[in-house]
Structures are given as C-alpha cells and as structure tokens.
Design a protein around this motif. Sequence first.
Motif, PDB file in Angstrom:
ATOM      1  N   ARG A  83    -111.332 -43.898  48.420  1.00  0.00           N
ATOM      2  CA  ARG A  83    -110.480 -43.319  49.466  1.00  0.00           C
ATOM      3  C   ARG A  83    -110.014 -41.910  49.095  1.00  0.00           C
ATOM      4  NH1 ARG A  83    -104.958 -46.231  51.726  1.00  0.00           N
ATOM      5  NH2 ARG A  83    -104.503 -44.739  53.426  1.00  0.00           N
ATOM      6  N   VAL A 123    -110.586 -38.196  51.236  1.00  0.00           N
ATOM      7  CA  VAL A 123    -109.552 -37.214  51.591  1.00  0.00           C
ATOM      8  C   VAL A 123    -109.828 -35.874  50.927  1.00  0.00           C
ATOM      9  CG1 VAL A 123    -107.091 -36.651  51.387  1.00  0.00           C
ATOM     10  CG2 VAL A 123    -107.800 -38.971  52.031  1.00  0.00           C
ATOM     11  N   ASN A 171    -112.090 -47.538  51.347  1.00  0.00           N
ATOM     12  CA  ASN A 171    -110.749 -48.050  51.646  1.00  0.00           C
ATOM     13  C   ASN A 171    -109.924 -48.291  50.377  1.00  0.00           C
ATOM     14  OD1 ASN A 171    -112.499 -50.179  50.900  1.00  0.00           O
ATOM     15  ND2 ASN A 171    -111.080 -51.686  51.748  1.00  0.00           N
ATOM     16  N   GLU A 174    -101.291 -39.558  46.932  1.00  0.00           N
ATOM     17  CA  GLU A 174    -101.820 -40.663  47.739  1.00  0.00           C
ATOM     18  C   GLU A 174    -100.872 -41.021  48.888  1.00  0.00           C
ATOM     19  OE1 GLU A 174    -102.702 -43.832  45.025  1.00  0.00           O
ATOM     20  OE2 GLU A 174    -104.601 -42.925  44.362  1.00  0.00           O
ATOM     21  N   ASN A 175     -99.614 -40.653  48.783  1.00  0.00           N
ATOM     22  CA  ASN A 175     -98.650 -40.928  49.848  1.00  0.00           C
ATOM     23  C   ASN A 175     -98.955 -40.162  51.134  1.00  0.00           C
ATOM     24  OD1 ASN A 175     -97.125 -42.648  48.204  1.00  0.00           O
ATOM     25  ND2 ASN A 175     -95.919 -40.955  47.376  1.00  0.00           N
ATOM     26  N   SER A 176     -99.717 -39.098  51.012  1.00  0.00           N
ATOM     27  CA  SER A 176    -100.039 -38.264  52.182  1.00  0.00           C
ATOM     28  C   SER A 176    -101.325 -38.699  52.882  1.00  0.00           C
ATOM     29  CB  SER A 176    -100.182 -36.798  51.749  1.00  0.00           C
ATOM     30  OG  SER A 176    -101.282 -36.633  50.873  1.00  0.00           O
ATOM     31  N   PHE A 177    -101.989 -39.710  52.362  1.00  0.00           N
ATOM     32  CA  PHE A 177    -103.328 -40.063  52.862  1.00  0.00           C
ATOM     33  C   PHE A 177    -103.325 -40.540  54.312  1.00  0.00           C
ATOM     34  CE2 PHE A 177    -105.837 -40.892  48.680  1.00  0.00           C
ATOM     35  CZ  PHE A 177    -105.528 -39.612  48.267  1.00  0.00           C
ATOM     36  N   ASN A 178    -102.311 -41.336  54.693  1.00  0.00           N
ATOM     37  CA  ASN A 178    -102.291 -41.861  56.069  1.00  0.00           C
ATOM     38  C   ASN A 178    -102.288 -40.741  57.100  1.00  0.00           C
ATOM     39  OD1 ASN A 178    -102.367 -44.548  55.332  1.00  0.00           O
ATOM     40  ND2 ASN A 178    -100.135 -44.781  55.313  1.00  0.00           N
ATOM     41  N   LYS A 179    -101.476 -39.736  56.872  1.00  0.00           N
ATOM     42  CA  LYS A 179    -101.382 -38.611  57.795  1.00  0.00           C
ATOM     43  C   LYS A 179    -102.699 -37.833  57.843  1.00  0.00           C
ATOM     44  CE  LYS A 179     -98.769 -34.343  58.655  1.00  0.00           C
ATOM     45  NZ  LYS A 179     -97.699 -33.446  58.156  1.00  0.00           N
ATOM     46  N   GLU A 221    -105.691 -38.927  57.070  1.00  0.00           N
ATOM     47  CA  GLU A 221    -106.759 -39.753  57.650  1.00  0.00           C
ATOM     48  C   GLU A 221    -106.666 -39.811  59.171  1.00  0.00           C
ATOM     49  OE1 GLU A 221    -107.826 -42.846  54.032  1.00  0.00           O
ATOM     50  OE2 GLU A 221    -106.044 -43.211  55.255  1.00  0.00           O
ATOM     51  N   LYS A 222    -105.474 -39.714  59.718  1.00  0.00           N
ATOM     52  CA  LYS A 222    -105.325 -39.647  61.178  1.00  0.00           C
ATOM     53  C   LYS A 222    -105.998 -38.380  61.724  1.00  0.00           C
ATOM     54  CE  LYS A 222    -101.093 -42.382  61.780  1.00  0.00           C
ATOM     55  NZ  LYS A 222     -99.657 -42.355  62.146  1.00  0.00           N
ATOM     56  N   ASN A 243    -109.791 -38.840  61.549  1.00  0.00           N
ATOM     57  CA  ASN A 243    -110.282 -39.707  62.636  1.00  0.00           C
ATOM     58  C   ASN A 243    -110.321 -38.972  63.965  1.00  0.00           C
ATOM     59  OD1 ASN A 243    -110.572 -41.859  60.862  1.00  0.00           O
ATOM     60  ND2 ASN A 243    -108.525 -42.675  61.282  1.00  0.00           N
TER      61      ASN A 243
END
Length: 398
Positions: free
Chosen positions: A114, A118, A153, A192-197, A199-200, A203
């Motif tokens: 993952r 990124v 993932n 790694e805390n910034s990955f969700n943002k 990855e949006k 996508n």
Amino acid sequence: MQRFKINTSLSYLVGVSGGPDSMFMLNELIKMNVKDLVVCHVNYKFRNDSDNDQKIVEKFCEKNNLKLEKLVIEQDYSLLKENFESWARKIRYDFFVEVSKKHNIKNVLIAHNRNDLVETFLLQQERKSYVKHYGLNKTSMYKDLIIVRPMLNILKSEILVALKEEKVAYAVDSTNEDIKYKRNKIRAELSENSFNKIEKEINLLNSELEKISLQVDWYVNNNMSADELKINKNLQEKNLEFIQRTIYKWLEILKKDFIIQNRRNKTIFEIAKNIKVSEKVFWEINIGDFSIIKDYENLFLIKTEIIQPKTFVINSKQDLYLAEEFINWLDLVNAIKRNKENYPYVITNDFLKYKIDTYTFGKKTNRYLIDKKIRYKNRMLKAVVYSKRAMKILNTIK
C-alpha cells in the motif's frame, strides 16, 4: 489469517529480492499452501552486501523446498549511462519472461504494498508523468506476462510487524535511506495516516482516466487496419494527452508497448505532437530497434533494420542473387530480363537518393512518387532497379 487473496490453484513466478516485502509475500504463500511456485531472484551486485540478499532467499527456498531461479549480474556500473532503476527493472522483467518460458508459467507475483501505491502516485504527480494508471494497478501486462500485485492493501508497518512476529529473515537495502532518490525523499516525508485521503484522490483520478480510456479504445478499435493506425482529423483535434494514450493503446494491441515503457516521456510526447501539428506526409521517429513512421494517413511500426537503405550494383547475371535482399526480388529480376540484360544496373530501396537521380515514365522519379502517392512503406521495403547508364527505373513502383 489470510492477508491477501490469490487464486491458489494457479502456478506463479514470484519476484523475491530478499527485502521485507517480498519475503513477507513468499512466507504468506507458503502458509496459503500455494503448490506451484517458482521463486525468481536477481542479484545486481549493485551493493557490497547484495550477496547477503541472495543467501537469505536461497536459505528460505531450501528450507521450504521451493524452486529457485537466479540471475547474477556482472556489470560495471560506472559505465551505465541510463537510470539504474529503469535499467534494473527491464533486466528483472526480461528475466521473468525467460523463466516463464522455461516453466510455462504466465503469472508473476510482485510484492508492492500500500505504501508503494501511494509513493508511486506522489512520484507521478511530482514528475507530471504520463501514466496508464495512477498509483499501481493490481494487474498489468509485460510482454506476455500477467503481473499481479496482491498486496496493495497491506501497509509496510504491518509487514514489518508480521516478519518480526514470525521470525522471517529479510535483507535491508541501505540505498532505500538515501534521499537523493526522489522516491526515498517522498517516503521519508510520508505518514501512513495520510493514506486514506490520498487514495481518495487516486480513485477519483483513475475514474476520470477510465472514461478517457474508453474513448481511446473506441478510436483505436475503429481506426486500425492490420497493424496500422489511421490518423484522421478526429484524432488530430484531440489534446496531446489523448493522442499519447492512443499511441500507447495501439502499441499494446501490437504487443510492442514495451518499446516505450522504459523511455522518457518526451518520446511519446514527440510522436503525439507530430501527429497533431506536423503537416508532413512522412516522418520517422526511431525508438531503439524500432521506428514509428507516418505514411500519409497511416502510422506503422517496423524494425529499423528491415528498412535500412541498401544499394547494389548488378554488373552481370552472377550478381542477380543480390536482388533477393528485397521482398520484390522477382519483379526486379524480370525487369532486368525484359531490358535484355543490358548491364550494369542498380538495385536500391534508398528512395531519398533514387527519387532525385532517376526518371520514371519520362519524369523525375520524385514527381512520379508524389503524383501517384506511393506509400513510404513500399518505398522502404521494395526496391527499384534502374539502368546505370540511362538512369531510368525499369520496374513499376507501386
């Protein structure tokens, strides 16, 4: 607990460097009881401790009774003129192709995680790269290989914890800490805390890219004839990004996209720009062993060696065998016979020269070629024969 999913009934090559990611993946595959695995390891001898990486892989494979294919590189890196990472990737993937043929296995597992996804995206953004996919795709192709990345993932931190808990040995690549490399610099500054943002955003961009890809697919599928791509006004009116993607798609269908995968973006940009703005009916762009050629309204790809200009002087019947260098050799020989073998003759496909020096049907050959719109592909592949005295072309140019 199964950390990632693959079809366990298939056979796989597994790219294993000896680093934490690939050793984690290999260990998981053993736990998943995947039966038919061939481990592939490349020792580039790039670092002083690279033999240690190889020993770790060898020891693991021996312990788990795994097939291992190794490639040890002997290279003077002071003489390497290209980017090491690009060069090493080609070496590695071509090795996978070789092993694939040996073991008849088409699927290759690569241990990108993952964090790699990124980091790759941020590197793409910094370089403003042309990309087929933002970040990393779970599957892709290299020549006839299916490249599978099942671990996109999984976080790097999770991998390191698992390796420690299960006491799996792995090598540490000291060059990964060198921030002179852009990827390492990005990695050092990334959380790694910034990955969700992030990855949006990835996508969203891939969703837009998918729409463009559908349009590109439609154009290519409706404008290919044999191996050639038709260039029409619809394509020329598109932006440069669309045209670049069209060229990539065309080459993918021809299974020749590998010729530009490891080249700078300016190569594909130059091709696209020529398509968009050049009014010339002919141009040629060399890409390694191949040439992409604009031929009136068509684009074709050909091995450069096939179209190299060749010229032979035919002084007697004994020299006629030289005509066999060309695909229209029988036409050339028959033209000489019709001319009652009045030697010497010249046989050549060097159209840039013969169009100026010779005559066809009473006019300069250059004028004849223009008037008849003789395709450049034919000029390159087929030869003409002319009398060395009269400078008159004897065979029909078509």
